[in-house]
Motif scaffolding. Structure first.
Motif, PDB file in Angstrom:
ATOM      1  N   ASP A  81       0.872  -1.176   0.000  1.00  0.00           N
ATOM      2  CA  ASP A  81       0.000   0.000   0.000  1.00  0.00           C
ATOM      3  C   ASP A  81       0.908   1.225   0.000  1.00  0.00           C
ATOM      4  OD1 ASP A  81      -1.595   2.167   0.614  1.00  0.00           O
ATOM      5  OD2 ASP A  81      -2.627   1.198   2.277  1.00  0.00           O
ATOM      6  N   PRO A  82       0.917   2.022  -1.067  1.00  0.00           N
ATOM      7  CA  PRO A  82       1.856   3.146  -1.134  1.00  0.00           C
ATOM      8  C   PRO A  82       1.628   4.209  -0.068  1.00  0.00           C
ATOM      9  CG  PRO A  82       0.272   3.274  -2.926  1.00  0.00           C
ATOM     10  CD  PRO A  82       0.042   1.956  -2.237  1.00  0.00           C
ATOM     11  N   LEU A  83       0.497   4.157   0.616  1.00  0.00           N
ATOM     12  CA  LEU A  83       0.215   5.152   1.648  1.00  0.00           C
ATOM     13  C   LEU A  83       0.549   4.668   3.055  1.00  0.00           C
ATOM     14  CD1 LEU A  83      -3.159   6.579   0.311  1.00  0.00           C
ATOM     15  CD2 LEU A  83      -0.841   7.446  -0.042  1.00  0.00           C
ATOM     16  N   ALA A  84       1.016   3.412   3.173  1.00  0.00           N
ATOM     17  CA  ALA A  84       1.338   2.853   4.486  1.00  0.00           C
ATOM     18  C   ALA A  84       2.746   2.273   4.472  1.00  0.00           C
ATOM     19  CB  ALA A  84       0.331   1.769   4.873  1.00  0.00           C
ATOM     20  N   GLY A  85       3.372   2.244   5.632  1.00  0.00           N
ATOM     21  CA  GLY A  85       4.697   1.664   5.757  1.00  0.00           C
ATOM     22  C   GLY A  85       4.947   1.254   7.196  1.00  0.00           C
ATOM     23  N   LYS A 119       1.393   7.806   4.550  1.00  0.00           N
ATOM     24  CA  LYS A 119       0.475   8.497   5.467  1.00  0.00           C
ATOM     25  C   LYS A 119       0.285   7.751   6.783  1.00  0.00           C
ATOM     26  CE  LYS A 119      -0.682  11.618   2.390  1.00  0.00           C
ATOM     27  NZ  LYS A 119       0.254  12.687   2.277  1.00  0.00           N
ATOM     28  N   VAL A 120       0.195   6.423   6.729  1.00  0.00           N
ATOM     29  CA  VAL A 120      -0.026   5.622   7.927  1.00  0.00           C
ATOM     30  C   VAL A 120       1.267   4.877   8.245  1.00  0.00           C
ATOM     31  CG1 VAL A 120      -1.362   3.779   9.000  1.00  0.00           C
ATOM     32  CG2 VAL A 120      -2.477   5.349   7.392  1.00  0.00           C
ATOM     33  N   VAL A 121       1.831   5.198   9.400  1.00  0.00           N
ATOM     34  CA  VAL A 121       3.080   4.579   9.835  1.00  0.00           C
ATOM     35  C   VAL A 121       2.729   3.519  10.875  1.00  0.00           C
ATOM     36  CG1 VAL A 121       5.310   4.969  10.940  1.00  0.00           C
ATOM     37  CG2 VAL A 121       4.346   6.718   9.409  1.00  0.00           C
ATOM     38  N   LYS A 122       3.155   2.295  10.620  1.00  0.00           N
ATOM     39  CA  LYS A 122       2.863   1.176  11.513  1.00  0.00           C
ATOM     40  C   LYS A 122       4.151   0.722  12.195  1.00  0.00           C
ATOM     41  CE  LYS A 122      -0.896  -0.299   8.534  1.00  0.00           C
ATOM     42  NZ  LYS A 122      -1.596  -1.432   7.950  1.00  0.00           N
ATOM     43  N   ALA A 123       4.010   0.230  13.403  1.00  0.00           N
ATOM     44  CA  ALA A 123       5.163  -0.272  14.151  1.00  0.00           C
ATOM     45  C   ALA A 123       4.719  -1.463  14.991  1.00  0.00           C
ATOM     46  CB  ALA A 123       5.731   0.819  15.053  1.00  0.00           C
ATOM     47  N   LEU A 139       3.951   5.451  22.124  1.00  0.00           N
ATOM     48  CA  LEU A 139       2.770   6.153  22.624  1.00  0.00           C
ATOM     49  C   LEU A 139       3.041   7.644  22.810  1.00  0.00           C
ATOM     50  CD1 LEU A 139       1.464   3.496  25.163  1.00  0.00           C
ATOM     51  CD2 LEU A 139       0.439   4.086  22.947  1.00  0.00           C
ATOM     52  N   SER A 140       4.189   7.997  23.367  1.00  0.00           N
ATOM     53  CA  SER A 140       4.499   9.410  23.594  1.00  0.00           C
ATOM     54  C   SER A 140       4.809  10.140  22.288  1.00  0.00           C
ATOM     55  CB  SER A 140       5.651   9.565  24.585  1.00  0.00           C
ATOM     56  OG  SER A 140       6.857   9.096  24.033  1.00  0.00           O
ATOM     57  N   SER A 141       5.057   9.399  21.219  1.00  0.00           N
ATOM     58  CA  SER A 141       5.326   9.998  19.904  1.00  0.00           C
ATOM     59  C   SER A 141       4.064  10.108  19.055  1.00  0.00           C
ATOM     60  CB  SER A 141       6.387   9.179  19.163  1.00  0.00           C
ATOM     61  OG  SER A 141       7.609   9.199  19.877  1.00  0.00           O
ATOM     62  N   GLY A 142       2.916   9.812  19.636  1.00  0.00           N
ATOM     63  CA  GLY A 142       1.655   9.980  18.918  1.00  0.00           C
ATOM     64  C   GLY A 142       1.082   8.720  18.308  1.00  0.00           C
ATOM     65  N   PHE A 143       1.774   7.606  18.439  1.00  0.00           N
ATOM     66  CA  PHE A 143       1.244   6.341  17.945  1.00  0.00           C
ATOM     67  C   PHE A 143       0.127   5.882  18.878  1.00  0.00           C
ATOM     68  CE2 PHE A 143       5.232   6.484  15.779  1.00  0.00           C
ATOM     69  CZ  PHE A 143       5.184   5.606  14.717  1.00  0.00           C
ATOM     70  N   ILE A 144      -0.798   5.113  18.337  1.00  0.00           N
ATOM     71  CA  ILE A 144      -1.823   4.490  19.163  1.00  0.00           C
ATOM     72  C   ILE A 144      -1.675   2.978  19.047  1.00  0.00           C
ATOM     73  CG2 ILE A 144      -3.463   6.406  19.055  1.00  0.00           C
ATOM     74  CD1 ILE A 144      -5.022   4.766  16.956  1.00  0.00           C
ATOM     75  N   GLU A 145      -1.950   2.297  20.139  1.00  0.00           N
ATOM     76  CA  GLU A 145      -1.923   0.839  20.102  1.00  0.00           C
ATOM     77  C   GLU A 145      -3.185   0.371  19.402  1.00  0.00           C
ATOM     78  OE1 GLU A 145      -2.135  -3.001  23.042  1.00  0.00           O
ATOM     79  OE2 GLU A 145      -1.001  -1.266  23.780  1.00  0.00           O
ATOM     80  N   VAL A 146      -3.018  -0.477  18.384  1.00  0.00           N
ATOM     81  CA  VAL A 146      -4.172  -0.955  17.619  1.00  0.00           C
ATOM     82  C   VAL A 146      -4.439  -2.442  17.816  1.00  0.00           C
ATOM     83  CG1 VAL A 146      -4.040   0.884  15.894  1.00  0.00           C
ATOM     84  CG2 VAL A 146      -2.776  -1.253  15.513  1.00  0.00           C
ATOM     85  N   GLY A 147      -3.590  -3.135  18.560  1.00  0.00           N
ATOM     86  CA  GLY A 147      -3.868  -4.541  18.809  1.00  0.00           C
ATOM     87  C   GLY A 147      -2.668  -5.305  19.322  1.00  0.00           C
ATOM     88  N   ARG A 148      -2.970  -6.493  19.788  1.00  0.00           N
ATOM     89  CA  ARG A 148      -1.942  -7.431  20.242  1.00  0.00           C
ATOM     90  C   ARG A 148      -2.254  -8.768  19.603  1.00  0.00           C
ATOM     91  NH1 ARG A 148       0.567  -5.781  25.890  1.00  0.00           N
ATOM     92  NH2 ARG A 148       0.200  -3.550  25.725  1.00  0.00           N
ATOM     93  N   ARG A 149      -1.201  -9.502  19.248  1.00  0.00           N
ATOM     94  CA  ARG A 149      -1.390 -10.776  18.557  1.00  0.00           C
ATOM     95  C   ARG A 149      -0.241 -11.711  18.888  1.00  0.00           C
ATOM     96  NH1 ARG A 149       2.069 -10.047  13.961  1.00  0.00           N
ATOM     97  NH2 ARG A 149       2.556  -7.846  13.753  1.00  0.00           N
ATOM     98  N   GLU A 163      -0.006   2.318  15.377  1.00  0.00           N
ATOM     99  CA  GLU A 163      -0.149   3.103  14.149  1.00  0.00           C
ATOM    100  C   GLU A 163      -0.071   4.580  14.482  1.00  0.00           C
ATOM    101  OE1 GLU A 163      -3.636   2.218  11.831  1.00  0.00           O
ATOM    102  OE2 GLU A 163      -2.969   0.166  11.438  1.00  0.00           O
ATOM    103  N   LEU A 164       0.500   5.311  13.561  1.00  0.00           N
ATOM    104  CA  LEU A 164       0.514   6.769  13.596  1.00  0.00           C
ATOM    105  C   LEU A 164      -0.218   7.203  12.340  1.00  0.00           C
ATOM    106  CD1 LEU A 164       1.603   9.417  14.892  1.00  0.00           C
ATOM    107  CD2 LEU A 164       3.580   9.182  13.364  1.00  0.00           C
ATOM    108  N   ARG A 165      -1.342   7.874  12.528  1.00  0.00           N
ATOM    109  CA  ARG A 165      -2.163   8.295  11.399  1.00  0.00           C
ATOM    110  C   ARG A 165      -2.084   9.799  11.252  1.00  0.00           C
ATOM    111  NH1 ARG A 165      -5.735   4.827   9.196  1.00  0.00           N
ATOM    112  NH2 ARG A 165      -5.626   2.715  10.008  1.00  0.00           N
ATOM    113  N   PRO A 166      -2.361  10.283  10.051  1.00  0.00           N
ATOM    114  CA  PRO A 166      -2.314  11.735   9.860  1.00  0.00           C
ATOM    115  C   PRO A 166      -3.336  12.438  10.761  1.00  0.00           C
ATOM    116  CG  PRO A 166      -2.878  10.597   7.800  1.00  0.00           C
ATOM    117  CD  PRO A 166      -2.747   9.564   8.871  1.00  0.00           C
TER     118      PRO A 166
END
Length: 178
Positions: A81-85, A119-123, A139-149, A163-166
């Motif tokens: 997805d060219p908008l995510a990395g 646009k969407v940065v995943k970690a 978390l302090s850099s603006g990322f939100i936790e989106v799940g655990r697996r 994920e860090l979203r715009p």
């Protein structure tokens, strides 16, 4: 403030990524070799691939230096997805931690990804206690936790996805729906 700079991988010799990762995760590997010692092969392969493919893999890696001393590195992986990395392998050496270098390095990774139109940065990191500082940094850099697996070298700990979203503009009181 310490003078950090980010040098291209091509300014360094093969093996630097492996060395930085080995030093950064030495405590984890020594305390739990059953689960974490096998990661060395992955780190070695990443080092090899980055230097073998400087225009692709290597172009997404930089070495973080304090003046001229390598203190860590950051990397990212564009996706289909060219908008995510994805934030890739990254680390700060133990003797340079707790100075804000990791957060500054992460900000540089994000900046480089956004410069490519991502646009969407995943970690992803582990819920293992060793990675608590990394989770807090995301978390302090603006990322939100989106799940655990399930996943990762130690089946006793799950992977934690972020994920860090715009930022969307906030609506003001005088906004009217048309």
């Amino acid at each position: 403030m310490a003078r950090l700079n980010y040098s291209p991988l091509t300014a360094h010799r093969p093996g630097i990524i492996l060395s930085l990762l080995e030093q950064s995760y030495q405590e984890l590997v020594e305390t739990d070799p059953e689960h974490w010692a096998g990661e060395r092969a992955n780190w070695q392969e990443f080092d090899r691939a980055a230097f073998a493919q400087p225009a692709t893999v290597g172009a997404c890696v930089f070495v973080t230096c304090l003046d001229r001393t390598a203190v860590g590195f950051g990397s990212f992986e564009p996706s289909d997805d060219p908008l995510a990395g994805f934030v890739g392998h990254n680390c700060i050496l133990p003797s340079y931690r707790r100075r804000g270098f990791g957060a500054r390095q992460l900000a540089e990774v994000v900046r480089r990804m956004q410069a490519r139109g991502i646009k969407v940065v995943k970690a992803t990191t582990s819920e293992h206690p060793f990675f608590l500082a990394a989770r807090q940094m995301y978390l302090s850099s603006g990322f939100i936790e989106v799940g655990r697996r399930p996943g990762g070298p130690d089946p006793g700990y799950r992977l934690v996805d972020f994920e860090l979203r715009p930022q969307l503009p906030e609506l003001t009181e005088d906004w009217e729906e048309t």
